[in-house]
Motif scaffolding. Sequence first.
Motif, mmCIF file in Angstrom:
data_model
loop_
_atom_site.group_PDB
_atom_site.id
_atom_site.type_symbol
_atom_site.label_atom_id
_atom_site.label_comp_id
_atom_site.label_asym_id
_atom_site.label_seq_id
_atom_site.Cartn_x
_atom_site.Cartn_y
_atom_site.Cartn_z
ATOM 1 N N CYS A 122 -133.666 -11.091 31.200
ATOM 2 C CA CYS A 122 -135.112 -10.889 31.334
ATOM 3 C C CYS A 122 -135.639 -11.754 32.466
ATOM 4 N N LEU A 123 -136.787 -11.378 32.990
ATOM 5 C CA LEU A 123 -137.395 -12.163 34.067
ATOM 6 C C LEU A 123 -137.974 -13.460 33.520
ATOM 7 N N GLY A 124 -138.021 -14.471 34.377
ATOM 8 C CA GLY A 124 -138.629 -15.745 34.005
ATOM 9 C C GLY A 124 -137.622 -16.679 33.357
ATOM 10 N N GLU A 125 -138.125 -17.852 32.981
ATOM 11 C CA GLU A 125 -137.273 -18.804 32.261
ATOM 12 C C GLU A 125 -137.599 -18.652 30.792
ATOM 13 N N GLU A 126 -136.834 -17.803 30.104
ATOM 14 C CA GLU A 126 -137.137 -17.461 28.709
ATOM 15 C C GLU A 126 -135.855 -17.498 27.890
ATOM 16 N N PRO A 127 -135.379 -18.701 27.572
ATOM 17 C CA PRO A 127 -134.108 -18.809 26.863
ATOM 18 C C PRO A 127 -134.089 -18.120 25.505
ATOM 19 N N VAL A 128 -135.181 -18.238 24.759
ATOM 20 C CA VAL A 128 -135.206 -17.636 23.413
ATOM 21 C C VAL A 128 -135.149 -16.113 23.533
ATOM 22 N N ARG A 129 -135.967 -15.565 24.431
ATOM 23 C CA ARG A 129 -135.999 -14.112 24.607
ATOM 24 C C ARG A 129 -134.639 -13.607 25.112
ATOM 25 N N GLY A 130 -134.057 -14.354 26.066
ATOM 26 C CA GLY A 130 -132.754 -13.952 26.609
ATOM 27 C C GLY A 130 -131.710 -13.870 25.509
ATOM 28 N N TYR A 131 -131.732 -14.865 24.617
ATOM 29 C CA TYR A 131 -130.785 -14.879 23.490
ATOM 30 C C TYR A 131 -131.044 -13.693 22.557
ATOM 31 N N CYS A 132 -132.326 -13.478 22.221
ATOM 32 C CA CYS A 132 -132.672 -12.391 21.288
ATOM 33 C C CYS A 132 -132.236 -11.036 21.851
ATOM 34 N N ILE A 133 -132.468 -10.824 23.147
ATOM 35 C CA ILE A 133 -132.084 -9.539 23.766
ATOM 36 C C ILE A 133 -130.560 -9.375 23.707
ATOM 37 N N ALA A 134 -129.851 -10.475 23.922
ATOM 38 C CA ALA A 134 -128.385 -10.416 23.877
ATOM 39 C C ALA A 134 -127.904 -10.035 22.475
ATOM 40 N N VAL A 135 -128.518 -10.627 21.456
ATOM 41 C CA VAL A 135 -128.107 -10.311 20.073
ATOM 42 C C VAL A 135 -128.369 -8.827 19.781
ATOM 43 N N ILE A 136 -129.546 -8.354 20.152
ATOM 44 C CA ILE A 136 -129.875 -6.942 19.888
ATOM 45 C C ILE A 136 -128.917 -6.027 20.661
ATOM 46 N N ASP A 137 -128.588 -6.432 21.884
ATOM 47 C CA ASP A 137 -127.646 -5.628 22.679
ATOM 48 C C ASP A 137 -126.284 -5.585 21.985
ATOM 49 N N GLY A 138 -125.862 -6.740 21.470
ATOM 50 C CA GLY A 138 -124.577 -6.796 20.770
ATOM 51 C C GLY A 138 -124.584 -5.898 19.540
ATOM 52 N N VAL A 139 -125.663 -5.935 18.788
ATOM 53 C CA VAL A 139 -125.786 -5.086 17.593
ATOM 54 C C VAL A 139 -125.735 -3.608 18.000
ATOM 55 N N ASN A 140 -126.431 -3.272 19.081
ATOM 56 C CA ASN A 140 -126.428 -1.869 19.551
ATOM 57 C C ASN A 140 -125.033 -1.409 19.959
ATOM 58 N N ARG A 141 -124.265 -2.327 20.526
ATOM 59 C CA ARG A 141 -122.949 -1.936 21.054
ATOM 60 C C ARG A 141 -121.869 -1.881 19.958
ATOM 61 N N LEU A 142 -122.198 -2.448 18.799
ATOM 62 C CA LEU A 142 -121.201 -2.485 17.718
ATOM 63 C C LEU A 142 -120.668 -1.096 17.380
ATOM 64 N N ARG A 143 -121.612 -0.177 17.193
ATOM 65 C CA ARG A 143 -121.180 1.188 16.821
ATOM 66 C C ARG A 143 -121.466 2.183 17.942
ATOM 67 N N GLY A 144 -121.827 1.652 19.077
ATOM 68 C CA GLY A 144 -122.061 2.545 20.221
ATOM 69 C C GLY A 144 -123.394 3.268 20.164
ATOM 70 N N GLU A 145 -124.237 2.918 19.205
ATOM 71 C CA GLU A 145 -125.585 3.520 19.152
ATOM 72 C C GLU A 145 -126.553 2.520 18.533
ATOM 73 N N THR A 146 -127.822 2.754 18.813
ATOM 74 C CA THR A 146 -128.831 1.822 18.318
ATOM 75 C C THR A 146 -129.069 2.063 16.833
ATOM 76 N N PRO A 147 -128.843 1.046 15.974
ATOM 77 C CA PRO A 147 -129.100 1.229 14.530
ATOM 78 C C PRO A 147 -130.578 1.510 14.260
ATOM 79 N N GLU A 148 -130.810 2.117 13.115
ATOM 80 C CA GLU A 148 -132.179 2.550 12.805
ATOM 81 C C GLU A 148 -133.172 1.391 12.764
#
Lengths: 140, 378
Positions: free
Chosen positions: A77-103
Amino acid sequence: MIFDDDLVLCECDLEPLKSFVEDLEKQHSVEVIQEPGICLTMIKAEDSLEHQQFFLGEALTTECEVSVDGTAGVGLCLGEEPVRGYCIAVIDGVNRLRGETPENVSEFIQSQRVVLEEREAKEQALVKKTRVDFKLMEQD
Amino acid sequence: MGYVAIKGGEDAISNAEILVDYYRVKDATDPIEIDQIRTQFRLLVDKIMGEGSIYAPEHAAIALKQVEGDVFESAFILRAFRATLRRNYYSEVIDTDNMVVERRISSAFREIPDGQILGPTRDYTQRLLHPNLAEETFGSIEKFLEDFEAGAILENGNEIPKYSRVVDLLRKEGILRAVEDNESGRLVDITREAVKFPAPRSAALQMLARSETGGLMCLAYSAQRGFGSAHATVGEMRVGKVKIAVKDSKGRTRSIGRIKVTEAEMLSRIHVPHKDKVPYLSLGYGLCFGQNETKAISMGILDRTMRSDGDAPSEAQEFVLYHTEGVESYGFTNHLKLPHYVTFQSGLNNLRQAMDRRKKEMDKWRVGNMTRDDFKKK
Protein backbone atom coordinates in the motif's frame (compact mmCIF):
# COMPACT_ATOMS: atom_id res chain seq x y z
CA MET A 1 -15.21 0.14 -10.94
CA ILE A 2 -12.85 2.46 -9.10
CA PHE A 3 -12.53 0.47 -5.93
CA ASP A 4 -11.16 -2.93 -6.80
CA ASP A 5 -10.55 -5.27 -3.86
CA ASP A 6 -6.94 -4.17 -3.32
CA LEU A 7 -7.83 -0.51 -3.45
CA VAL A 8 -10.60 -1.01 -0.92
CA LEU A 9 -8.09 -2.49 1.51
CA CYS A 10 -5.63 0.35 0.80
CA GLU A 11 -8.18 3.09 1.47
CA CYS A 12 -10.67 1.70 3.98
CA ASP A 13 -10.59 2.81 7.61
CA LEU A 14 -7.85 1.08 9.56
CA GLU A 15 -9.87 0.06 12.62
CA PRO A 16 -12.40 -2.26 10.90
CA LEU A 17 -9.55 -3.73 8.80
CA LYS A 18 -7.50 -4.46 11.91
CA SER A 19 -10.39 -6.01 13.69
CA PHE A 20 -11.28 -8.19 10.67
CA VAL A 21 -7.69 -9.43 10.39
CA GLU A 22 -7.58 -10.18 14.12
CA ASP A 23 -10.50 -12.55 13.51
CA LEU A 24 -8.65 -14.17 10.60
CA GLU A 25 -5.59 -14.63 12.82
CA LYS A 26 -7.73 -16.75 15.15
CA GLN A 27 -8.73 -19.04 12.28
CA HIS A 28 -5.33 -19.39 10.59
CA SER A 29 -1.70 -19.78 11.46
CA VAL A 30 0.01 -16.55 10.39
CA GLU A 31 3.77 -16.17 10.24
CA VAL A 32 5.54 -12.99 9.20
CA ILE A 33 8.02 -13.67 6.40
CA GLN A 34 8.98 -10.05 5.79
CA GLU A 35 8.21 -7.42 8.41
CA PRO A 36 6.31 -4.41 7.06
CA GLY A 37 8.86 -1.97 5.72
CA ILE A 38 8.97 1.07 3.48
CA CYS A 39 10.36 1.27 -0.04
CA LEU A 40 9.68 3.23 -3.21
CA THR A 41 7.48 2.75 -6.25
CA MET A 42 8.50 4.65 -9.37
CA ILE A 43 5.40 6.01 -11.05
CA LYS A 44 5.19 5.77 -14.80
CA ALA A 45 3.11 8.26 -16.76
CA GLU A 46 2.62 9.21 -20.39
CA ASP A 47 1.58 12.32 -22.24
CA SER A 48 -1.96 12.23 -23.54
CA LEU A 49 -1.28 12.91 -27.22
CA GLU A 50 1.97 11.25 -28.25
CA HIS A 51 1.89 8.66 -25.46
CA GLN A 52 5.49 9.40 -24.61
CA GLN A 53 6.17 7.54 -21.38
CA PHE A 54 8.14 9.16 -18.59
CA PHE A 55 8.78 8.77 -14.87
CA LEU A 56 6.71 11.15 -12.80
CA GLY A 57 8.45 10.53 -9.48
CA GLU A 58 8.35 7.97 -6.71
CA ALA A 59 5.77 7.14 -4.08
CA LEU A 60 6.45 5.92 -0.59
CA THR A 61 5.19 2.35 -0.32
CA THR A 62 4.80 -0.21 2.46
CA GLU A 63 5.39 -3.87 1.67
CA CYS A 64 4.94 -6.95 3.83
CA GLU A 65 4.92 -10.70 3.29
CA VAL A 66 3.33 -13.30 5.53
CA SER A 67 2.62 -16.99 5.42
CA VAL A 68 -0.99 -18.04 6.11
CA ASP A 69 -1.23 -21.78 6.80
CA GLY A 70 1.91 -22.12 4.70
CA THR A 71 0.66 -19.99 1.77
CA ALA A 72 2.40 -16.70 1.04
CA GLY A 73 0.44 -13.45 1.17
CA VAL A 74 1.79 -10.11 -0.01
CA GLY A 75 0.66 -6.74 1.30
CA LEU A 76 1.33 -3.50 -0.54
CA CYS A 77 0.00 0.00 0.00
CA LEU A 78 1.06 3.60 -0.44
CA GLY A 79 2.54 5.53 2.47
CA GLU A 80 4.17 4.33 5.66
CA GLU A 81 1.41 2.05 6.93
CA PRO A 82 2.87 -1.02 8.63
CA VAL A 83 -0.41 -2.20 10.16
CA ARG A 84 -2.33 -1.87 6.89
CA GLY A 85 0.50 -3.54 4.95
CA TYR A 86 0.39 -6.50 7.33
CA CYS A 87 -3.42 -6.74 7.21
CA ILE A 88 -3.43 -6.71 3.38
CA ALA A 89 -0.79 -9.44 3.36
CA VAL A 90 -2.86 -11.65 5.69
CA ILE A 91 -6.00 -11.19 3.59
CA ASP A 92 -3.99 -11.93 0.44
CA GLY A 93 -2.66 -15.10 2.04
CA VAL A 94 -6.17 -16.19 3.02
CA ASN A 95 -7.38 -15.52 -0.54
CA ARG A 96 -4.57 -17.57 -2.03
CA LEU A 97 -5.16 -20.56 0.25
CA ARG A 98 -7.90 -22.01 -1.92
CA GLY A 99 -7.29 -19.91 -4.98
CA GLU A 100 -10.44 -17.83 -4.44
CA THR A 101 -11.67 -15.16 -2.10
CA PRO A 102 -13.60 -16.73 0.83
CA GLU A 103 -17.08 -15.44 1.46
CA ASN A 104 -16.26 -13.69 4.74
CA VAL A 105 -13.44 -11.76 3.01
CA SER A 106 -15.71 -10.83 0.09
CA GLU A 107 -18.36 -9.62 2.49
CA PHE A 108 -15.90 -7.53 4.45
CA ILE A 109 -14.43 -5.97 1.30
CA GLN A 110 -17.90 -5.28 -0.09
CA SER A 111 -18.98 -3.58 3.12
CA GLN A 112 -15.91 -1.35 3.02
CA ARG A 113 -16.37 -0.70 -0.71
CA VAL A 114 -19.83 0.69 -0.03
CA VAL A 115 -18.41 3.04 2.61
CA LEU A 116 -15.68 4.27 0.24
CA GLU A 117 -18.06 4.70 -2.69
CA GLU A 118 -20.47 6.68 -0.54
CA ARG A 119 -17.63 8.89 0.67
CA GLU A 120 -16.39 9.47 -2.87
CA ALA A 121 -19.89 10.10 -4.21
CA LYS A 122 -20.54 12.64 -1.48
CA GLU A 123 -17.36 14.52 -2.35
CA GLN A 124 -18.24 14.34 -6.04
CA ALA A 125 -21.65 15.79 -5.28
CA LEU A 126 -19.96 18.77 -3.63
CA VAL A 127 -17.55 19.11 -6.55
CA LYS A 128 -20.46 18.97 -8.99
CA LYS A 129 -21.92 22.10 -7.42
CA THR A 130 -19.03 23.98 -9.02
CA ARG A 131 -20.00 22.95 -12.57
CA VAL A 132 -20.01 26.17 -14.56
CA ASP A 133 -21.58 27.40 -17.77
CA PHE A 134 -19.86 30.65 -18.65
CA LYS A 135 -21.79 32.95 -20.98
CA LEU A 136 -20.26 35.34 -23.46
CA MET A 137 -20.98 39.01 -22.78
CA GLU A 138 -23.35 39.33 -25.76
CA GLN A 139 -25.36 36.30 -24.63
CA ASP A 140 -28.41 36.50 -22.35
CA MET B 1 38.28 26.61 -9.41
CA GLY B 2 39.77 24.39 -6.74
CA TYR B 3 38.33 24.03 -3.27
CA VAL B 4 40.23 23.70 0.00
CA ALA B 5 38.39 22.09 2.89
CA ILE B 6 38.14 23.67 6.31
CA LYS B 7 38.21 21.92 9.66
CA GLY B 8 37.20 22.72 13.21
CA GLY B 9 34.10 24.52 14.41
CA GLU B 10 32.31 21.31 15.46
CA ASP B 11 31.02 22.80 18.72
CA ALA B 12 29.73 25.96 17.06
CA ILE B 13 28.06 23.93 14.30
CA SER B 14 26.26 21.63 16.70
CA ASN B 15 25.26 24.59 18.86
CA ALA B 16 23.90 26.35 15.77
CA GLU B 17 21.86 23.25 14.98
CA ILE B 18 20.34 23.31 18.46
CA LEU B 19 19.86 27.08 18.31
CA VAL B 20 17.83 26.85 15.11
CA ASP B 21 15.60 24.27 16.79
CA TYR B 22 15.29 26.64 19.74
CA TYR B 23 14.17 29.43 17.40
CA ARG B 24 11.52 27.07 16.01
CA VAL B 25 9.85 26.68 19.39
CA LYS B 26 11.19 29.49 21.58
CA ASP B 27 7.84 31.28 21.82
CA ALA B 28 6.45 28.12 23.45
CA THR B 29 3.28 28.01 21.36
CA ASP B 30 1.30 24.75 20.90
CA PRO B 31 3.19 22.23 18.77
CA ILE B 32 1.77 21.98 15.24
CA GLU B 33 0.49 18.49 14.55
CA ILE B 34 1.68 16.77 11.38
CA ASP B 35 -1.91 16.05 10.41
CA GLN B 36 -2.71 19.75 10.64
CA ILE B 37 0.12 20.62 8.25
CA ARG B 38 -0.78 17.76 5.91
CA THR B 39 -4.41 18.77 5.64
CA GLN B 40 -4.52 22.55 6.17
CA PHE B 41 -1.36 23.30 4.16
CA ARG B 42 -2.26 20.75 1.52
CA LEU B 43 -1.11 22.88 -1.44
CA LEU B 44 2.26 23.46 0.17
CA VAL B 45 2.59 19.75 0.91
CA ASP B 46 1.72 18.99 -2.72
CA LYS B 47 4.38 21.42 -3.93
CA ILE B 48 7.06 19.94 -1.74
CA MET B 49 6.22 16.38 -2.76
CA GLY B 50 6.57 17.41 -6.41
CA GLU B 51 9.91 19.10 -5.90
CA GLY B 52 11.12 16.42 -3.52
CA SER B 53 10.07 13.91 -6.19
CA ILE B 54 8.39 11.59 -3.71
CA TYR B 55 4.70 11.21 -3.01
CA ALA B 56 4.58 11.02 0.76
CA PRO B 57 2.21 13.62 2.27
CA GLU B 58 2.96 12.81 5.89
CA HIS B 59 6.72 12.96 5.42
CA ALA B 60 6.43 16.21 3.46
CA ALA B 61 4.52 17.66 6.41
CA ILE B 62 7.22 16.51 8.82
CA ALA B 63 9.89 18.12 6.62
CA LEU B 64 7.97 21.39 6.61
CA LYS B 65 7.67 21.36 10.38
CA GLN B 66 11.34 20.52 10.78
CA VAL B 67 12.54 23.49 8.73
CA GLU B 68 9.95 26.05 9.81
CA GLY B 69 8.19 26.11 6.46
CA ASP B 70 11.18 26.61 4.16
CA VAL B 71 9.97 25.11 0.87
CA PHE B 72 13.41 24.61 -0.69
CA GLU B 73 14.85 23.01 2.40
CA SER B 74 11.82 20.73 2.78
CA ALA B 75 12.15 19.50 -0.81
CA PHE B 76 15.88 18.96 -0.21
CA ILE B 77 15.14 16.86 2.89
CA LEU B 78 12.57 14.79 1.03
CA ARG B 79 15.05 14.14 -1.78
CA ALA B 80 17.59 13.00 0.81
CA PHE B 81 14.97 10.80 2.51
CA ARG B 82 14.09 9.31 -0.87
CA ALA B 83 17.75 8.48 -1.45
CA THR B 84 17.78 6.25 1.65
CA LEU B 85 15.05 3.96 0.33
CA ARG B 86 15.14 1.07 -2.10
CA ARG B 87 13.01 1.26 -5.19
CA ASN B 88 11.28 -2.11 -5.30
CA TYR B 89 8.43 -1.39 -7.70
CA TYR B 90 7.61 0.33 -10.97
CA SER B 91 3.98 1.23 -11.51
CA GLU B 92 1.92 0.56 -14.59
CA VAL B 93 1.38 3.73 -16.63
CA ILE B 94 -1.10 5.83 -14.67
CA ASP B 95 -4.42 6.37 -16.40
CA THR B 96 -5.38 10.03 -16.28
CA ASP B 97 -8.34 9.32 -18.62
CA ASN B 98 -9.97 7.59 -15.65
CA MET B 99 -9.01 10.20 -13.10
CA VAL B 100 -11.54 10.85 -10.35
CA VAL B 101 -11.82 14.50 -11.21
CA GLU B 102 -12.27 17.24 -8.65
CA ARG B 103 -11.50 20.05 -11.05
CA ARG B 104 -11.34 20.31 -14.86
CA ILE B 105 -11.44 23.42 -16.94
CA SER B 106 -10.67 24.54 -20.47
CA SER B 107 -9.79 28.06 -21.48
CA ALA B 108 -9.94 27.09 -25.16
CA PHE B 109 -13.60 26.05 -25.26
CA ARG B 110 -16.54 27.42 -23.34
CA GLU B 111 -18.67 24.34 -23.79
CA ILE B 112 -16.87 21.07 -23.29
CA PRO B 113 -18.18 17.50 -23.13
CA ASP B 114 -19.40 16.75 -19.58
CA GLY B 115 -19.01 20.40 -18.58
CA GLN B 116 -16.43 22.55 -16.85
CA ILE B 117 -15.93 21.87 -13.17
CA LEU B 118 -14.32 24.71 -11.26
CA GLY B 119 -13.65 22.51 -8.22
CA PRO B 120 -11.58 23.84 -5.32
CA THR B 121 -10.09 27.06 -6.70
CA ARG B 122 -9.37 30.65 -5.75
CA ASP B 123 -9.10 31.71 -9.41
CA TYR B 124 -12.30 33.78 -9.38
CA THR B 125 -12.15 35.19 -5.86
CA GLN B 126 -10.89 38.55 -4.74
CA ARG B 127 -7.52 38.39 -3.06
CA LEU B 128 -8.71 39.92 0.19
CA LEU B 129 -7.29 39.01 3.55
CA HIS B 130 -9.75 37.21 5.84
CA PRO B 131 -8.80 38.45 9.30
CA ASN B 132 -11.62 36.38 10.81
CA LEU B 133 -9.47 33.29 10.27
CA ALA B 134 -7.44 34.47 13.24
CA GLU B 135 -10.50 33.65 15.34
CA GLU B 136 -11.18 30.25 13.78
CA THR B 137 -12.05 27.55 16.28
CA PHE B 138 -12.63 23.83 16.05
CA GLY B 139 -16.31 24.59 16.62
CA SER B 140 -16.48 27.01 13.71
CA ILE B 141 -14.78 24.44 11.45
CA GLU B 142 -17.28 21.76 12.48
CA LYS B 143 -20.19 24.09 11.80
CA PHE B 144 -18.84 24.97 8.36
CA LEU B 145 -18.34 21.30 7.48
CA GLU B 146 -21.82 20.36 8.66
CA ASP B 147 -23.50 23.15 6.70
CA PHE B 148 -21.50 22.63 3.54
CA GLU B 149 -21.69 18.85 3.45
CA ALA B 150 -25.46 19.01 3.97
CA GLY B 151 -25.60 20.48 0.47
CA ALA B 152 -24.28 17.33 -1.18
CA ILE B 153 -27.06 16.00 -3.37
CA LEU B 154 -26.54 12.48 -4.67
CA GLU B 155 -28.30 12.40 -8.04
CA ASN B 156 -27.04 9.16 -9.55
CA GLY B 157 -26.47 7.02 -6.50
CA ASN B 158 -22.78 6.46 -5.90
CA GLU B 159 -21.78 6.74 -9.54
CA ILE B 160 -18.46 8.53 -10.08
CA PRO B 161 -18.49 10.54 -13.31
CA LYS B 162 -15.86 9.98 -15.99
CA TYR B 163 -14.87 12.90 -18.20
CA SER B 164 -13.82 12.60 -21.82
CA ARG B 165 -10.87 14.69 -22.96
CA VAL B 166 -11.46 18.11 -24.45
CA VAL B 167 -8.48 17.85 -26.80
CA ASP B 168 -9.89 14.63 -28.30
CA LEU B 169 -12.29 16.85 -30.26
CA LEU B 170 -9.37 18.57 -31.99
CA ARG B 171 -7.47 15.34 -32.43
CA LYS B 172 -10.42 13.70 -34.21
CA GLU B 173 -10.68 16.73 -36.48
CA GLY B 174 -7.01 16.37 -37.42
CA ILE B 175 -6.12 19.86 -36.15
CA LEU B 176 -4.23 18.51 -33.15
CA ARG B 177 -1.28 16.33 -34.05
CA ALA B 178 1.98 15.07 -32.64
CA VAL B 179 4.95 17.34 -33.24
CA GLU B 180 6.76 16.22 -36.38
CA ASP B 181 10.33 15.89 -35.19
CA ASN B 182 12.98 13.22 -34.86
CA GLU B 183 13.14 13.30 -31.09
CA SER B 184 14.13 10.11 -29.29
CA GLY B 185 11.19 8.33 -27.66
CA ARG B 186 13.48 6.31 -25.39
CA LEU B 187 12.28 6.00 -21.79
CA VAL B 188 15.05 7.35 -19.59
CA ASP B 189 15.23 7.53 -15.81
CA ILE B 190 17.29 10.58 -14.90
CA THR B 191 17.84 9.26 -11.38
CA ARG B 192 19.72 6.29 -12.85
CA GLU B 193 21.25 7.71 -16.01
CA ALA B 194 23.24 10.94 -16.34
CA VAL B 195 21.44 13.47 -18.53
CA LYS B 196 23.09 14.31 -21.84
CA PHE B 197 21.82 17.09 -24.07
CA PRO B 198 19.80 17.06 -26.18
CA ALA B 199 17.93 14.89 -23.69
CA PRO B 200 15.13 12.54 -24.79
CA ARG B 201 11.67 13.95 -24.11
CA SER B 202 11.08 11.36 -21.37
CA ALA B 203 14.07 12.75 -19.46
CA ALA B 204 12.89 16.32 -19.99
CA LEU B 205 9.38 15.53 -18.71
CA GLN B 206 10.78 13.74 -15.66
CA MET B 207 13.05 16.69 -14.87
CA LEU B 208 10.22 19.18 -15.32
CA ALA B 209 7.94 17.12 -13.06
CA ARG B 210 10.46 17.42 -10.19
CA SER B 211 11.59 20.96 -10.91
CA GLU B 212 10.95 24.03 -8.80
CA THR B 213 7.59 25.68 -9.42
CA GLY B 214 8.82 29.28 -9.28
CA GLY B 215 11.68 28.63 -11.68
CA LEU B 216 9.35 26.90 -14.12
CA MET B 217 6.84 29.72 -13.92
CA CYS B 218 9.55 32.32 -14.53
CA LEU B 219 10.70 30.71 -17.77
CA ALA B 220 7.20 29.79 -18.95
CA TYR B 221 6.12 33.39 -18.34
CA SER B 222 9.10 34.70 -20.31
CA ALA B 223 8.03 32.53 -23.25
CA GLN B 224 4.48 33.86 -23.10
CA ARG B 225 5.70 37.46 -22.95
CA GLY B 226 7.64 37.15 -26.16
CA PHE B 227 11.02 35.67 -25.25
CA GLY B 228 10.16 32.52 -27.18
CA SER B 229 7.50 31.25 -29.50
CA ALA B 230 4.89 29.98 -27.05
CA HIS B 231 1.34 31.25 -27.26
CA ALA B 232 -0.22 28.47 -25.29
CA THR B 233 -3.84 28.00 -24.29
CA VAL B 234 -5.13 25.59 -21.67
CA GLY B 235 -6.82 22.91 -23.78
CA GLU B 236 -7.73 21.15 -20.57
CA MET B 237 -6.45 21.15 -17.04
CA ARG B 238 -7.66 18.54 -14.60
CA VAL B 239 -6.95 17.78 -10.97
CA GLY B 240 -7.90 14.52 -9.35
CA LYS B 241 -6.96 11.10 -8.10
CA VAL B 242 -5.41 8.31 -10.15
CA LYS B 243 -4.87 4.70 -9.22
CA ILE B 244 -1.36 3.27 -8.81
CA ALA B 245 -0.90 -0.38 -9.74
CA VAL B 246 2.28 -2.47 -9.55
CA LYS B 247 3.30 -6.08 -10.13
CA ASP B 248 3.87 -7.74 -6.76
CA SER B 249 6.56 -10.33 -6.01
CA LYS B 250 4.23 -13.09 -7.27
CA GLY B 251 3.79 -11.34 -10.63
CA ARG B 252 0.21 -10.19 -10.01
CA THR B 253 -0.97 -6.67 -10.81
CA ARG B 254 -2.16 -5.04 -7.60
CA SER B 255 -3.62 -1.63 -6.78
CA ILE B 256 -1.62 -0.01 -4.00
CA GLY B 257 -3.57 3.24 -3.57
CA ARG B 258 -4.28 6.52 -5.31
CA ILE B 259 -2.37 9.76 -5.66
CA LYS B 260 -3.57 13.23 -6.55
CA VAL B 261 -2.12 14.81 -9.69
CA THR B 262 -2.57 17.92 -11.81
CA GLU B 263 -2.51 17.49 -15.57
CA ALA B 264 -2.31 20.34 -18.10
CA GLU B 265 -2.69 19.96 -21.85
CA MET B 266 -1.37 23.18 -23.36
CA LEU B 267 -2.34 23.86 -26.96
CA SER B 268 -0.10 25.86 -29.25
CA ARG B 269 0.18 26.36 -32.98
CA ILE B 270 2.99 24.68 -34.88
CA HIS B 271 4.32 26.73 -37.77
CA VAL B 272 5.47 24.64 -40.69
CA PRO B 273 8.38 25.74 -42.88
CA HIS B 274 6.90 24.97 -46.30
CA LYS B 275 4.06 26.88 -47.93
CA ASP B 276 2.35 23.71 -49.09
CA LYS B 277 2.11 22.35 -45.58
CA VAL B 278 -0.77 23.27 -43.27
CA PRO B 279 -0.03 24.58 -39.79
CA TYR B 280 -1.50 22.57 -36.95
CA LEU B 281 -1.92 22.54 -33.18
CA SER B 282 0.15 20.45 -30.88
CA LEU B 283 0.33 19.76 -27.20
CA GLY B 284 2.72 20.69 -24.45
CA TYR B 285 2.18 18.28 -21.58
CA GLY B 286 2.31 19.03 -17.88
CA LEU B 287 1.79 16.54 -15.06
CA CYS B 288 2.82 16.81 -11.44
CA PHE B 289 2.07 15.50 -7.96
CA GLY B 290 -0.82 17.00 -6.04
CA GLN B 291 -2.75 20.13 -6.92
CA ASN B 292 -0.12 22.43 -8.36
CA GLU B 293 -1.68 24.16 -11.34
CA THR B 294 1.05 26.76 -11.83
CA LYS B 295 3.56 23.97 -12.17
CA ALA B 296 1.53 21.79 -14.54
CA ILE B 297 0.74 24.74 -16.83
CA SER B 298 4.35 25.99 -16.82
CA MET B 299 5.58 22.47 -17.50
CA GLY B 300 3.19 22.19 -20.44
CA ILE B 301 4.43 25.48 -21.90
CA LEU B 302 8.10 24.56 -21.50
CA ASP B 303 7.61 21.04 -22.85
CA ARG B 304 6.50 22.75 -26.07
CA THR B 305 9.07 25.59 -26.16
CA MET B 306 11.98 23.19 -25.61
CA ARG B 307 10.93 21.33 -28.75
CA SER B 308 11.03 24.44 -30.93
CA ASP B 309 14.05 25.82 -32.76
CA GLY B 310 14.31 29.33 -31.32
CA ASP B 311 17.12 30.76 -29.23
CA ALA B 312 15.16 32.22 -26.32
CA PRO B 313 16.04 30.93 -22.83
CA SER B 314 12.78 28.95 -22.62
CA GLU B 315 13.67 27.19 -25.86
CA ALA B 316 17.09 26.00 -24.71
CA GLN B 317 16.55 22.57 -23.20
CA GLU B 318 19.74 22.52 -21.14
CA PHE B 319 19.11 26.04 -19.81
CA VAL B 320 15.54 25.23 -18.77
CA LEU B 321 16.20 21.83 -17.23
CA TYR B 322 19.35 22.67 -15.31
CA HIS B 323 18.18 26.01 -13.94
CA THR B 324 14.73 24.92 -12.82
CA GLU B 325 16.14 21.99 -10.84
CA GLY B 326 15.32 23.41 -7.41
CA VAL B 327 17.49 21.28 -5.17
CA GLU B 328 20.57 21.85 -7.35
CA SER B 329 20.06 25.59 -7.72
CA TYR B 330 19.15 26.00 -4.05
CA GLY B 331 22.17 23.97 -3.06
CA PHE B 332 24.52 25.98 -5.25
CA THR B 333 23.17 29.36 -4.20
CA ASN B 334 23.42 28.46 -0.55
CA HIS B 335 26.83 26.89 -0.80
CA LEU B 336 28.06 30.44 -1.43
CA LYS B 337 27.57 31.03 2.31
CA LEU B 338 30.03 28.30 3.20
CA PRO B 339 33.73 29.13 3.76
CA HIS B 340 35.53 30.06 0.53
CA TYR B 341 38.47 31.59 2.41
CA VAL B 342 41.28 29.99 0.45
CA THR B 343 39.76 30.50 -2.99
CA PHE B 344 38.85 34.10 -2.17
CA GLN B 345 42.29 34.81 -0.67
CA SER B 346 43.91 33.33 -3.75
CA GLY B 347 41.88 35.68 -5.95
CA LEU B 348 42.75 38.57 -3.67
CA ASN B 349 46.46 37.75 -3.92
CA ASN B 350 46.22 37.79 -7.72
CA LEU B 351 44.56 41.21 -7.58
CA ARG B 352 47.26 42.56 -5.24
CA GLN B 353 50.01 41.23 -7.50
CA ALA B 354 48.35 42.87 -10.51
CA MET B 355 48.19 46.17 -8.65
CA ASP B 356 51.85 45.87 -7.68
CA ARG B 357 52.83 45.18 -11.30
CA ARG B 358 50.86 48.19 -12.44
CA LYS B 359 52.47 50.42 -9.78
CA LYS B 360 55.98 49.30 -10.78
CA GLU B 361 55.20 49.90 -14.44
CA MET B 362 53.97 53.38 -13.69
CA ASP B 363 56.98 54.15 -11.50
CA LYS B 364 59.29 53.39 -14.47
CA TRP B 365 57.74 56.29 -16.36
CA ARG B 366 57.76 58.72 -13.44
CA VAL B 367 59.72 61.91 -14.21
CA GLY B 368 59.71 64.30 -11.32
CA ASN B 369 56.06 64.55 -10.27
CA MET B 370 54.76 63.53 -13.74
CA THR B 371 53.31 60.02 -14.09
CA ARG B 372 52.74 57.95 -17.25
CA ASP B 373 49.07 58.97 -17.19
CA ASP B 374 49.98 62.65 -16.98
CA PHE B 375 52.15 62.21 -20.12
CA LYS B 376 49.25 60.51 -21.91
CA LYS B 377 46.90 63.38 -21.05
CA LYS B 378 49.37 65.86 -22.53
